[in-house]
Enzyme design. Structure first.
Site, PDB file in Angstrom:
ATOM      1  N   ASN A  41       0.697  -0.879   0.107  1.00  0.00           N
ATOM      2  CA  ASN A  41      -0.093  -0.133  -0.171  1.00  0.00           C
ATOM      3  C   ASN A  41       0.781   1.237   0.452  1.00  0.00           C
ATOM      4  OD1 ASN A  41       1.019  -0.725   3.074  1.00  0.00           O
ATOM      5  ND2 ASN A  41      -1.123   0.765   3.088  1.00  0.00           N
ATOM      6  N   ILE A  42       0.640   2.378  -0.828  1.00  0.00           N
ATOM      7  CA  ILE A  42       1.281   3.729  -0.456  1.00  0.00           C
ATOM      8  C   ILE A  42      -0.091   4.800  -0.735  1.00  0.00           C
ATOM      9  CG2 ILE A  42       2.221   4.891  -2.414  1.00  0.00           C
ATOM     10  CD1 ILE A  42       3.195   2.661  -4.213  1.00  0.00           C
ATOM     11  N   GLU A  43       0.193   5.396   0.775  1.00  0.00           N
ATOM     12  CA  GLU A  43      -0.687   6.381   0.697  1.00  0.00           C
ATOM     13  C   GLU A  43      -0.230   7.850   0.735  1.00  0.00           C
ATOM     14  OE1 GLU A  43      -0.527   5.590   5.222  1.00  0.00           O
ATOM     15  OE2 GLU A  43      -2.482   3.913   5.019  1.00  0.00           O
ATOM     16  N   CYS A  52      -3.832   0.535  -2.475  1.00  0.00           N
ATOM     17  CA  CYS A  52      -3.881  -0.631  -1.939  1.00  0.00           C
ATOM     18  C   CYS A  52      -3.337  -1.104  -2.043  1.00  0.00           C
ATOM     19  CB  CYS A  52      -5.051  -1.368  -1.822  1.00  0.00           C
ATOM     20  SG  CYS A  52      -6.506  -0.483  -1.265  1.00  0.00           S
ATOM     21  N   GLU A  54      -2.920  -5.148  -2.937  1.00  0.00           N
ATOM     22  CA  GLU A  54      -3.581  -5.613  -3.504  1.00  0.00           C
ATOM     23  C   GLU A  54      -3.674  -4.938  -5.672  1.00  0.00           C
ATOM     24  OE1 GLU A  54      -4.899  -4.879  -0.875  1.00  0.00           O
ATOM     25  OE2 GLU A  54      -6.503  -5.875  -0.686  1.00  0.00           O
TER      26      GLU A  54
HETATM   27  N1  THU Z   1      -5.355  -1.482   2.253  1.00  0.00           N
HETATM   28  C1  THU Z   1      -4.942  -1.920   1.394  1.00  0.00           C
HETATM   29  O1  THU Z   1      -3.584  -2.006   1.243  1.00  0.00           O
HETATM   30  N2  THU Z   1      -5.505  -3.338   0.996  1.00  0.00           N
HETATM   31  C2  THU Z   1      -7.027  -3.408   1.488  1.00  0.00           C
HETATM   32  O2  THU Z   1      -7.402  -4.911   1.007  1.00  0.00           O
HETATM   33  C3  THU Z   1      -7.630  -2.859   2.502  1.00  0.00           C
HETATM   34  C4  THU Z   1      -6.457  -1.203   2.949  1.00  0.00           C
HETATM   35  C5  THU Z   1      -4.935  -0.259   2.959  1.00  0.00           C
HETATM   36  C6  THU Z   1      -5.047   1.884   2.839  1.00  0.00           C
HETATM   37  C7  THU Z   1      -4.376   1.947   3.905  1.00  0.00           C
HETATM   38  O3  THU Z   1      -3.284   2.270   3.076  1.00  0.00           O
HETATM   39  C8  THU Z   1      -4.028   1.754   4.783  1.00  0.00           C
HETATM   40  O4  THU Z   1      -5.075  -0.033   4.489  1.00  0.00           O
HETATM   41  C9  THU Z   1      -5.441   1.712   5.612  1.00  0.00           C
HETATM   42  O5  THU Z   1      -6.924   1.400   5.170  1.00  0.00           O
END
Ligand code: THU
Length: 113
Positions: A41-43, A52, A54
């Site tokens: 995940n990259i915020e 996300c 995936e």
């Molecule tokens: N996140 C994912 O990477 N995959 C998911 O299916 C659910 C959420 C990440 C997004 C965000 O960076 C963190 O989890 C919190 O929501």
């Protein structure tokens, strides 16, 4: 059976950029041809721009020409957007630390055109 794939997902989580949630997620997607692509995940400060793990893995695979998948391993259960996004490329096994399930079970009555 999918031990290696899950290990790769866990490894990918180490690269997560998650300064806002603190949640590090990793994914590894296995193509029908045996290729594997990983993602984390990259915020973003503009929260909605966050991607996300995936989808990073899936889009990396698709950008390399792989469109058919056997399975995706994820360190956490996939969110609804990721379920729908993955389903675009067919039903596949979803591997989490606790279970192996068909994507169609996690996303009944998926939207299709
Ligand atoms: N996140 C994912 O990477 N995959 C998911 O299916 C659910 C959420 C990440 C997004 C965000 O960076 C963190 O989890 C919190 O929501």
């Amino acid at each position: 059976m999918y031990t290696k794939l899950l290990e790769m997902a866990k490894e990918a989580a180490e690269n997560a950029y998650a300064p806002y949630s603190g949640l590090r997620v990793g994914a590894a997607i296995l193509g029908e041809d045996g290729s594997i692509f990983t993602g984390c995940n990259i915020e973003n400060a503009s929260y909605g721009a966050t991607v996300c793990a995936e989808r990073v893995a899936l889009y990396t695979a698709v950008s390399k020409g792989v469109r058919k998948f056997r399975a995706v391993a994820v360190t956490h259960i996939p969110c609804g957007i990721c379920r729908q996004t993955l389903f675009e490329f067919g039903d596949m096994d979803v591997i989490t630390p606790d279970a192996v399930q068909k994507l169609s079970l996690l996303l009944p009555e998926a939207f299709t055109l």
